[in-house]
Motif scaffolding. Sequence first.
Motif, short mmCIF file in Angstrom:
data_model
loop_
_atom_site.label_atom_id
_atom_site.label_comp_id
_atom_site.label_asym_id
_atom_site.label_seq_id
_atom_site.Cartn_x
_atom_site.Cartn_y
_atom_site.Cartn_z
N PRO A 8 0.81 -1.22 0.00
CA PRO A 8 0.00 0.00 0.00
C PRO A 8 0.85 1.27 0.00
CG PRO A 8 0.14 -0.86 2.22
CD PRO A 8 0.86 -1.85 1.34
N ALA A 9 0.26 2.31 -0.55
CA ALA A 9 0.83 3.65 -0.38
C ALA A 9 0.56 4.08 1.06
CB ALA A 9 0.17 4.62 -1.37
N PRO A 10 1.25 5.10 1.55
CA PRO A 10 0.97 5.56 2.92
C PRO A 10 -0.51 5.85 3.11
CG PRO A 10 2.93 6.64 2.06
CD PRO A 10 2.34 5.87 0.91
N TYR A 11 -1.05 5.38 4.23
CA TYR A 11 -2.47 5.57 4.49
C TYR A 11 -2.79 7.05 4.66
CZ TYR A 11 -2.42 0.52 5.30
OH TYR A 11 -2.27 -0.83 5.16
N GLN A 12 -3.97 7.42 4.18
CA GLN A 12 -4.37 8.82 4.22
C GLN A 12 -4.75 9.26 5.63
OE1 GLN A 12 -7.40 9.41 1.23
NE2 GLN A 12 -6.23 8.32 -0.34
N VAL A 101 -0.37 -5.12 4.75
CA VAL A 101 -1.40 -4.40 5.52
C VAL A 101 -0.75 -3.89 6.82
CG1 VAL A 101 -3.57 -5.34 4.61
CG2 VAL A 101 -2.24 -6.70 6.21
N PRO A 102 0.15 -2.91 6.72
CA PRO A 102 0.94 -2.47 7.88
C PRO A 102 0.10 -1.88 9.01
CG PRO A 102 1.30 -1.01 5.99
CD PRO A 102 0.55 -2.21 5.48
N PHE A 103 -1.18 -1.57 8.75
CA PHE A 103 -2.02 -1.07 9.85
C PHE A 103 -2.21 -2.12 10.94
CE2 PHE A 103 -5.19 -2.99 6.97
CZ PHE A 103 -5.92 -3.77 7.86
N LEU A 104 -1.84 -3.38 10.68
CA LEU A 104 -1.95 -4.42 11.70
C LEU A 104 -1.21 -4.05 12.98
CD1 LEU A 104 -1.57 -7.79 9.72
CD2 LEU A 104 -3.63 -6.90 10.83
N ILE A 140 -11.09 -2.87 6.42
CA ILE A 140 -10.43 -1.84 7.24
C ILE A 140 -9.48 -1.01 6.38
CG2 ILE A 140 -8.86 -1.46 9.19
CD1 ILE A 140 -9.99 -4.10 10.40
N GLU A 141 -8.69 -1.69 5.53
CA GLU A 141 -7.75 -0.94 4.69
C GLU A 141 -8.49 -0.02 3.72
OE1 GLU A 141 -3.59 -1.97 3.15
OE2 GLU A 141 -4.89 -2.63 1.51
N LYS A 142 -9.63 -0.44 3.24
CA LYS A 142 -10.40 0.42 2.33
C LYS A 142 -10.86 1.70 3.04
CE LYS A 142 -14.33 0.40 -0.87
NZ LYS A 142 -13.57 1.00 -1.96
N GLN A 143 -11.13 1.59 4.33
CA GLN A 143 -11.50 2.78 5.09
C GLN A 143 -10.30 3.72 5.25
OE1 GLN A 143 -13.63 1.71 8.75
NE2 GLN A 143 -14.37 -0.13 7.72
N LEU A 144 -9.09 3.14 5.25
CA LEU A 144 -7.88 3.95 5.35
C LEU A 144 -7.43 4.46 3.98
CD1 LEU A 144 -5.83 1.69 7.83
CD2 LEU A 144 -7.46 3.52 8.36
N PRO A 146 -9.72 5.29 0.92
CA PRO A 146 -11.08 5.34 0.38
C PRO A 146 -11.18 5.24 -1.14
CG PRO A 146 -10.75 7.04 2.05
CD PRO A 146 -9.41 6.46 1.75
N ASN A 147 -10.11 5.52 -1.87
CA ASN A 147 -10.21 5.49 -3.33
C ASN A 147 -9.96 4.10 -3.91
OD1 ASN A 147 -7.52 5.35 -2.71
ND2 ASN A 147 -6.84 6.85 -4.24
#
Length: 364
Positions: A8-12, A101-104, A140-144, A146-147
Amino acid sequence: MTEKDFLPAPYQHFSDGGKVTWKAPSNIALVKYWGKLADQIPANPSISFTLDACATTTTVSYQKKESNTDGLSFDLLFEGKPKEDFKPKIETFFNRIVGYVPFLKEYDFTIETSNSFPHSSGIASSASGMAALSLCLMDIEKQLTPNMDDQFFKKKASFLARLGSGSACRSIEGDLIQWGEHSKIPNSSNFYGIKYPFEVNPVFKNYHDTILLVHKGQKQVSSTVGHDLMHGHPYAENRFQQAHENLHKLKSILAEGDLENFIKIVESEALTLHTMMMTSMPYFILMKPDTLEIINKIWEYRKESKVPICFTLDAGANVHVLYPESVKEKAIQFIQNELVVHCEKGHYICDRIGIGAKKIMDKK
């Protein structure tokens, strides 16, 4: 697409927390996957029917960590109770996918999961379970991000699910899913499953799968061990080539509604899978006497009645009885009269082809 495409690119932005729920089905392979390389790459391509009734529902609740710890933090509940013996597999899975999925590492998670079928029923729940969990993580990643578009969402969910359990990548969508590179199937990939891209006759659109529970509980040899025994197997290369050829043969069979040759390939694939187990070193047999009794009765009934009913097997003793919608009443009558006697405690599950996983919306 390659593995790098799923980084992923950096989360927004990061939310404080939330909850998502997905229901994912199991699947039954028609051309079998047996043997794998590193990183859950299949040694041969496969194709499966996505099921409907046999499914796992998983809810993931997540809360932003209060302290900046770098590790993974999760609790696991199976059917409402802590399930400590499931945790090592989830931890291994998270460690495999954390780069994608680094938000883990940013949240404390609670994973609540349950099956629509008894866990001890002898039906592998890893495919549906890992698919449902992967879809929750992608939600969850889609929420981070959104596009993110729907096509990428499904591909990455399949990609992640594969890293938990190979066949789980075939449980994201329906109704006929192909996985593994094949020179004559466009866009086929070792990294994720795809919807079968060729014409499929309507006769295969409403197929039924009645699962006869010959033996419940733990198998004597895990699928992971079985896959590993394909390394150095004397017949492995011929088997892998056979899978490629059978997938190619299915193209015209599925398009033309050729039930006779469909049955030949599906039953041959099932028996080949178990032949590879019986000829590995060490060798093992997962079929039971009642498995063979069922197979012989199906063959006899089909010969006498001309009803296009057939069997397939997974890596276990249970028998999947496959038949088209047009013969449903005859097939069920035969199963109840002749085959249920061979099931443990008379237990069986009626299932059919499904359309894939779906999000469960919170009713509150």
